[in-house]
Design a protein around this motif. Structure first.
Motif: not given
Lengths: 297, 623
Positions: A269, A272, A276-277, A280-281, A283
């Motif tokens: 978790l 991630q 990841v989260i 992406l934010q 980006w």
């Protein structure tokens, strides 16, 4: 309650002596019972082998009927020692491994401890194929890889004339090698695991036409007196350093995929969230900044 | 400049008016109108003029005189003495210089500046040259979108530096007005703040009015879906000379609405050919109460089915409350709260058979519960959603009895109820609470109608240990899609779209408790085309890959695709191994071709596992 192993009486004297000797060694090692599981394709001679070992017609056999319909355990007692042999239905039906039969066997074995696994095959088959591997795989998946540490291969119909110019021993060696290869690949053994303790291969000839030696014991073309030989192998396997397999519910259910990796979930978790989260934010924010602004802004 | 025409009949008053107009336009120093009577009774008119000229100039300056009092050109009065005249001229010059200092610099760029200095270099400054300059300056402003900019005056004419006075069109007020259906001004339900936050910064008081900003405001307000008609109009401010009032006129939509929308799906029947019985009408019936309290909050209720003729096959109810502007209307952060109560019933693709296994007893999964989440919109397409779901899941068989295990057909033909377990609890009813998050980065855009760009989606379901058997799991999915433009094309209406290569990958994995109804399934129109839903298998971890090439053909496009789905060996990690029990392969590929015919995609897909192909008609987009 086990019956008296009366069948032992009808063996020739030499065989009887040998058998009692082997029972003695087992008692020395503080073992007063032994459970043997017999498995294999249909029609290879499992039930016949059981009957041969016990010396009586304990399990019904017929040349044209496919095996016992469900697993059956035969128990015989002799001077304080109990021998349990479990005969099983063949686990192949119509070219596929029969899940139903496997389920029946697993359910029958619940809470029993297996000391020896006899994997029965025919000596006089020349080919091994994918189906054989599937069978070994099914046995491995049901009881775990460790059962093969308590395993022995039995090659039936051993009174044969080998084909072409092969000698009997050569034929036996080749056939053993082929079967053991299948067992290794089906059970997914790595090379080093089998090197130290190779699985023993024994021969059996269950028909009454089997040749007899001077003492009246059933003897094979290579001179082996096979009944005491198989019992000796069984004894060796039963008393080797590997542990006997207790078939509990957990073993039948298999490793619970749901539990695997659960303790890593907080780490996963975290990974991630941060990689990841958040990434992406970042980006998305970069996309917004890169967005071409109109001249009027 | 002269409005009189040959052949026209004019009165003396008209002729005098014409003379006055010409004299006062500032272009001419002297205008004379001479009339000569012709032998046939008509009048020949000669207009002779002396063009105003001034000294040659080599400097140019442009100032913004918006919102300032217009300078009045006052003529020298006849009864002034010489000295008075000179003093007067000097005070005029001083006033003018002060005016120039007070004025703001204008927006004209260096390039236009140099162009105009070149025009000035052509000789004496004449009225015609000034007209030229005026046209050039106004052209620049109008091309940039400053539609209300005007050159009002030229000053400092007899000096070295020509000054051009421009009114750029500064916005003094933004007025938001609601109109009813007939166009009369009325009270609006929508709160002003909701409209104001959609206006771009350029359209605020103090900035110059730009028509592109107006168009952007229109687009932004339109996306609220609250208004049937939107107008953004600038008009001159009477109270402030040179000022512009931006009027936004809005006609609100009905607050309450009910709607029925339908769609057809054609499913291949026997032999892959679509039959009459396989045409299914599906759709949604919904009612909506919008713009509650004027803050764009809404309450939406809907019933959706994929087959109106047999609704119990796939039916879903939903009641949802949407609450935007969670941080306040004036806060630029765009977060929306959504809460919904839902109830849905779907056929489980986990309990379906592979090819050749016809009769697998189906399992229905009923889900009912409450979910609430917050969505933050970063752009029109990229967003981040997070929330909590609380639901009860019941698995039922065909006769609606609660079924805790899948059924399987025995080789003897009988049915046994000891197939793979359907729920985590093993009873057929599961209750659980879990957290959900989804982040979507979408920067796709349309190039002449073809979608180009990339889209990445990450979805996460995290079990919280609340519910039947205290489920703790981390189920995650990452989807990446790239639409690659293969050829540069000119963008414009009616121009052909470019050929596009689509590359798509989808990975799904689960660590922890995984009930069968939540297992990932392979096969289906959004998974691997050419297979039925779940036909390839159900697994704990999956990987789907797809590639499609789209070629524009006349007004539409044709495409060819190849797809693959793989269970990464994790089929056996789903309790009971339903993939193997129902004789599915666990992996499969397909390939095919298709064409887009309006809203429908017609495609022929070959299933590589069985080697057969079928024709499909589908709505919507695959990616």
């Amino acid at each position: 309650m086990a019956r008296e192993w009366s069948g032992i009486q009808q063996f020739p004297l030499a065989t009887q002596t040998k058998l009692l000797e082997l029972l003695g060694t087992l008692k020395e090692k503080a073992r007063d019972s032994l459970t043997i599981l017999v498995m294999g394709k249909g029609g290879v001679g499992k039930s016949s082998t059981v009957n041969s070992i016990l010396g009586e017609r304990a399990v019904a056999i017929s040349a044209f009927q496919s095996d016992v319909p469900r697993p059956v355990m035969v128990s015989r007692e002799r001077s304080g020692f109990t021998l349990n042999i479990i005969d099983t239905p063949g686990i192949v039906e119509g070219g596929y491994v029969n899940d139903q039969a496997l389920e029946l066997i697993k359910r029958f074995l619940l809470n029993k401890t297996i000391d020896v696994l006899l994997y029965v095959e025919r000596l006089d088959s020349y080919r091994v194929d994918n189906l054989d591997r599937q069978i070994v795989k099914a046995i491995t998946e049901s009881f775990g890889k460790e059962i093969w540490c308590k395993g022995a291969v039995v090659l039936t119909h051993a009174q044969l004339t080998p084909p072409d110019c092969l000698s009997y021993d050569e034929f036996f060696a080749r056939r053993s090698e082929a079967v053991l290869k299948v067992v290794d690949s089906g059970a997914r053994f790595k090379k080093h695991e089998t090197g130290d303790h190779p699985i023993p291969v024994v021969l059996a000839e269950n028909s009454s036409r089997c040749n007899k030696n001077d003492n009246g014991e059933k003897v094979l073309p290579n001179g082996t007196v096979w009944i005491p030989n198989i019992i000796e192998t069984i004894t060796k396997v039963a008393t080797n350093e590997s542990k006997s397999i207790l078939v509990d519910q957990k073993l039948i259910d298999g490793p619970d995929a749901n539990e695997r990796g659960k303790s890593f979930i907080p780490l996963i978790l975290g990974f991630q969230y941060f990689f990841v989260i958040k990434q992406l934010q970042k980006w998305i924010k970069a996309d917004i900044a890169k967005e071409p602004k109109s001249s009027w802004e | 400049m002269v409005s009189l025409r040959a052949g026209g009949v004019y009165t003396k008053a008209q002729l005098q008016k014409e003379l006055e107009t010409l004299a006062t336009c500032g272009m001419f120093e002297k205008v004379d109108l001479e009339a000569k009577t012709n032998p046939d009774g008509t009048i020949g008119l000669t207009v002779s003029f002396t063009e105003s000229t001034w000294e040659e100039a080599d400097h140019f300056r442009c100032i913004n005189v918006g919102l300032m009092q217009q300078s009045k050109a006052v003529d020298v009065e006849d009864n002034m003495t010489e000295k008075e005249k000179v003093d007067y001229m000097r005070s005029q010059e001083r006033d003018y210089r002060r005016r120039m200092d007070r004025a703001r610099p204008c927006m004209l760029p260096r390039s236009v500046h140099s162009e105009i200095v070149q025009i000035l270099g052509q000789g004496n400054v004449s009225a015609r040259m000034l007209q030229n300059i005026r046209d050039r300056v106004q052209k620049w402003y109008h091309d940039e979108g400053y539609a209300c900019a005007q050159v009002v005056n030229f000053g400092n004419l007899n000096t070295n530096e020509v000054v051009c006075e421009v009114v750029e069109g500064d916005i003094t007020r933004v007025v938001i007005q609601f109109q009813d259906k007939l166009g009369n001004v009325c009270e609006g339900n929508t709160q002003i703040g909701v409209v104001r936050r959609e206006l771009p910064k350029q359209l605020q008081k103090g900035n110059v009015f730009n028509i592109e900003a107006g168009k952007q405001a229109l687009r932004n307000i339109n996306s609220l879906s609250l208004f049937s008609n939107i107008e953004v109009n600038p008009r001159p401010d009477e109270k402030n000379e040179g000022g512009i009032i931006v009027e936004i006129k809005l006609k609100e939509l009905e607050q309450k609405s009910a709607e029925v929308s339908t769609e057809w799906s054609i499913v291949p029947g026997r032999g892959g050919r679509p039959t009459l019985a396989s045409i299914q009408p599906g759709g949604t019936v919904s009612f909506e109460h919008r713009n509650i309290k004027g803050l764009n909050r809404s309450l939406l209720g809907s019933v959706t089915t994929s087959n109106f003729l047999n609704p119990q096959d796939d039916l879903a109810f939903k009641l949802e409350y949407v609450h935007p502007y969670l941080d306040g209307v004036s806060n630029s952060r765009n977060r929306t709260l959504r809460t919904s109560v839902f109830n849905s019933r779907k056929l489980s693709p986990v309990f379906t058979g592979g090819p050749g296994v016809d009769e697998v007893p189906p399992i229905w999964v009923d889900r009912a519960g409450v979910k609430t989440n917050i969505t933050e919109n970063f752009t029109r397409q990229s967003k981040f959603t997070y929330g909590i779901v609380m639901e009860e899941i019941i698995t039922r068989d065909e006769s609606s009895h609660i079924s805790s295990n899948g059924q399987r057909v025995l080789p003897s033909g009988g049915i046994s109820a000891d197939g793979p377990p359907t729920t985590l609890s093993g009873t057929g009813i599961d209750r659980m609470v879990f957290a959900q998050a989804n982040i979507t980065r979408d920067n796709t855009k349309f190039v002449n109608g073809a979608i180009v760009g990339e889209r990445n989606v990450f979805q996460l379901d995290q079990g919280l240990g609340i519910g039947s058997k205290f489920p703790i799991f981390n189920r995650h999915q990452l989807t990446m899609t790239r639409f690659i433009q293969l050829k540069e094309v000119e963008e414009g209406a009616g121009k052909p779209p470019p050929p596009v290569l689509v590359l798509h990958g989808h990975y799904g994995g689960c660590v922890g408790d995984l009930p069968s109804y939540d297992a990932f399934t392979l096969g289906g129109p959004y998974s691997v085309r050419g297979y039925n839903m779940g036909e390839i298998g159900a697994a704990r971890n999956i990987l789907e890959l797809a590639a499609e090439i789209r070629i524009p053909v006349r007004s539409t496009h044709v495409y060819a695709f190849v797809e693959h789905g793989n269970d990464l060996g994790s089929s056996k990690d789903v309790k009971g191994n339903p993939t193997e029990v129902y004789r599915r392969m666990g992996q499969g590929s397909s390939y095919g071709v298709g064409a887009k015919l309006g809203l429908v995609r017609a495609e022929y897909a070959i299933d590589h596992n069985s080697g057969t192909g079928a024709l499909f008609f589908r709505f919507g987009e695959r990616f």
